[in-house]
Design a protein around this motif. Structure first.
Motif, mmCIF file in Angstrom:
data_model
loop_
_atom_site.group_PDB
_atom_site.id
_atom_site.type_symbol
_atom_site.label_atom_id
_atom_site.label_comp_id
_atom_site.label_asym_id
_atom_site.label_seq_id
_atom_site.Cartn_x
_atom_site.Cartn_y
_atom_site.Cartn_z
ATOM 1 N N ARG A 175 4.523 -86.510 20.339
ATOM 2 C CA ARG A 175 5.624 -85.922 19.584
ATOM 3 C C ARG A 175 6.927 -86.514 20.115
ATOM 4 O O ARG A 175 6.991 -86.982 21.237
ATOM 5 N N TYR A 181 7.764 -78.589 20.224
ATOM 6 C CA TYR A 181 6.335 -78.259 20.133
ATOM 7 C C TYR A 181 5.942 -77.910 18.696
ATOM 8 O O TYR A 181 4.954 -77.219 18.470
ATOM 9 N N SER A 182 6.687 -78.420 17.741
ATOM 10 C CA SER A 182 6.444 -78.091 16.342
ATOM 11 C C SER A 182 5.524 -79.109 15.682
ATOM 12 O O SER A 182 5.286 -80.201 16.196
ATOM 13 N N GLU A 184 2.461 -81.250 13.926
ATOM 14 C CA GLU A 184 1.247 -81.825 14.490
ATOM 15 C C GLU A 184 1.569 -83.055 15.319
ATOM 16 O O GLU A 184 2.500 -83.804 15.011
ATOM 17 N N ASP A 206 -2.042 -81.193 20.875
ATOM 18 C CA ASP A 206 -2.976 -80.529 19.946
ATOM 19 C C ASP A 206 -4.429 -80.614 20.378
ATOM 20 O O ASP A 206 -5.333 -80.752 19.539
ATOM 21 N N TRP A 208 -6.863 -78.250 21.402
ATOM 22 C CA TRP A 208 -7.115 -76.806 21.489
ATOM 23 C C TRP A 208 -8.551 -76.500 21.867
ATOM 24 O O TRP A 208 -8.847 -75.440 22.408
ATOM 25 N N ARG A 229 -1.020 -76.475 26.570
ATOM 26 C CA ARG A 229 -1.051 -75.104 26.024
ATOM 27 C C ARG A 229 -2.449 -74.623 25.653
ATOM 28 O O ARG A 229 -2.698 -73.420 25.622
ATOM 29 N N PRO A 335 -3.332 -72.972 17.631
ATOM 30 C CA PRO A 335 -2.330 -73.236 18.673
ATOM 31 C C PRO A 335 -2.143 -72.043 19.590
ATOM 32 O O PRO A 335 -2.297 -70.889 19.173
ATOM 33 N N ARG A 338 3.798 -71.616 23.487
ATOM 34 C CA ARG A 338 5.052 -71.697 22.746
ATOM 35 C C ARG A 338 4.979 -72.665 21.578
ATOM 36 O O ARG A 338 4.390 -73.742 21.663
ATOM 37 N N THR A 339 5.567 -72.249 20.493
ATOM 38 C CA THR A 339 5.789 -73.117 19.345
ATOM 39 C C THR A 339 7.248 -72.923 18.944
ATOM 40 O O THR A 339 7.810 -71.853 19.127
ATOM 41 N N ASN A 340 7.876 -73.941 18.408
ATOM 42 C CA ASN A 340 9.262 -73.819 17.998
ATOM 43 C C ASN A 340 9.551 -74.823 16.901
ATOM 44 O O ASN A 340 8.738 -75.700 16.604
#
Length: 371
Positions: A175, A181-182, A184, A206, A208, A229, A335, A338-340
């Motif tokens: 990214r 962290y937004s 894909e 990504d 997971w 994450r 996910p 944190r995501t933003n």
């Protein structure tokens, strides 16, 4: 995968996460599966100046091997000084360098994911670390993002610079800093970098489930994976990864009772690390929601666990869980952490004007760690 004299099997690395990857969490994860487990990010100035908070953060477990430390620096001279301390005092067996931090307080001073844009400064910082670590044979690696944003991609050039400086591998969070962290992760960029470099490339973003790691390796040709994450509230992900890379089909799907046992173990390890029960259990609170994600646990019980202050109190609350509740398969592949939303990267005035400017950013380093 090789890291100096260490064989990394499976080729899995725990990504440093501020406030998460302390001694207790790393031990919990190591009990699940093999790999490289990296401590929280340490600033070079704090390390060189022996900041009291940092001295605690650079602790390792008695049986932790290799001892893997991630450092963050913006000044080649300060970087060399910090690494020489690591060498002289045998503080670590592996040094990873962070050039991926995208938080405002770092990039606004020209640090973190802003640094690779300044290619000569970036190269000087990496070479300073590699040269200072060389007498002890300590391997140095680099972790970075694709670039500042889609209009300022730096990952291929930065990877080549780091390779020329002598790093053992380059890890790419697929990214940009602007993405944070937004969305894909762009796995194609990992493949591009793997094709461009001779040193191993590790992919991050990504992962997971263990199947995601295998798919990333197959699709990109990367040599290994960096997991962040995806392991929050799921340290057994490392058991799944070890099985997957060994070609075994088994995956850990713990019942709520088994999760409760892991939660108690985590809290216990934190108490031992802090040396104080209240501080350790308080530190554990942030993990409660991640562990219980998807399980049938009422909001009052969740809230009570997130406010516990002693092991006895935590034990009482864990005893109220339905231990037979099966693992919620609906959360697999989802996910975590944190995501933003994407955001413009804040940079120093005129930062983008001259890529070859080697001036050290003013006040970019802080006498603390984390971020």
């Amino acid at each position: 995968m090789q890291l100096g004299t260490y064989v990394v099997d499976p080729p899995v690395v725990l990504a440093p996460m501020a406030g998460i990857t302390n001694v207790a969490f790393r031990q919990l994860c190591r009990e699940q599966g093999a790999g490289i487990y990296v401590c929280e990010m340490i600033t070079t100035v704090a390390l060189a100046h022996r900041n009291p908070k940092t001295e605690r953060m650079i602790e390792f477990g008695a049986d932790e091997t290799p001892r893997s430390m991630q450092i963050y620096g913006v000044d080649p001279e300060m970087t060399a000084k910090a690494v020489r301390r690591i060498v002289d005092e045998s503080l670590a067996d592996h040094i990873d360098m962070n050039f991926g931090c995208s938080v405002r307080k770092i990039t606004s001073k020209g640090g973190g994911s802003a640094i690779p844009y300044k290619r000569k400064l970036f190269g000087s910082i990496v070479k300073a670390a590699v040269d200072a670590a060389a007498p002890a044979g300590i391997p140095v690696t680099v972790k970075m993002r694709k670039g500042i944003d889609d209009n300022h991609l730096t990952y291929v050039e930065a990877g080549l610079i780091a390779q020329d400086a002598g790093v053992r591998w380059v890890a790419l969070h697929a990214r940009t800093a602007a993405q944070r962290y937004s969305g894909e992760a762009d796995w194609e960029s990992i493949a591009t970098l793997a094709d461009a470099l001779d040193v191993p490339v590790l992919g991050n973003g990504d992962i997971w489930e263990a199947s995601d790691a295998l798919r990333m390796v197959a699709e990109t040709g990367c040599a290994g994976v960096v997991v962040g994450r995806g392991c929050l509230g799921r340290p057994w992900l490392f058991a799944d990864l070890q099985a997957a890379f060994a070609g075994r089909p088994e995956r850990v799907m713990p019942s709520l009772g088994e999760v409760a046992a892991v939660m108690r173990r985590h809290a216990e390890l934190l108490v031992a690390w802090w040396g104080a029960e209240r501080e350790g259990v308080t530190d554990f609170r942030k993990h409660v929601a991640w562990y219980l994600k998807g399980f049938p646990v009422g909001s009052e019980l969740r809230q009570a666990m997130a406010m516990a202050s002693s092991l006895m109190e935590l034990d009482d609350l864990l005893g109220k869980l339905d231990g037979d509740a099966p693992f919620p398969t609906a959360v697999l592949g989802q996910p975590r952490g944190r995501t933003n939303a994407p955001a413009k990267v804040v940079l120093p005035y005129g930062w983008l004007d001259d890529r070859d400017d080697e001036a050290v950013p003013l006040d970019a380093e802080h006498d603390d760690s984390g971020g």
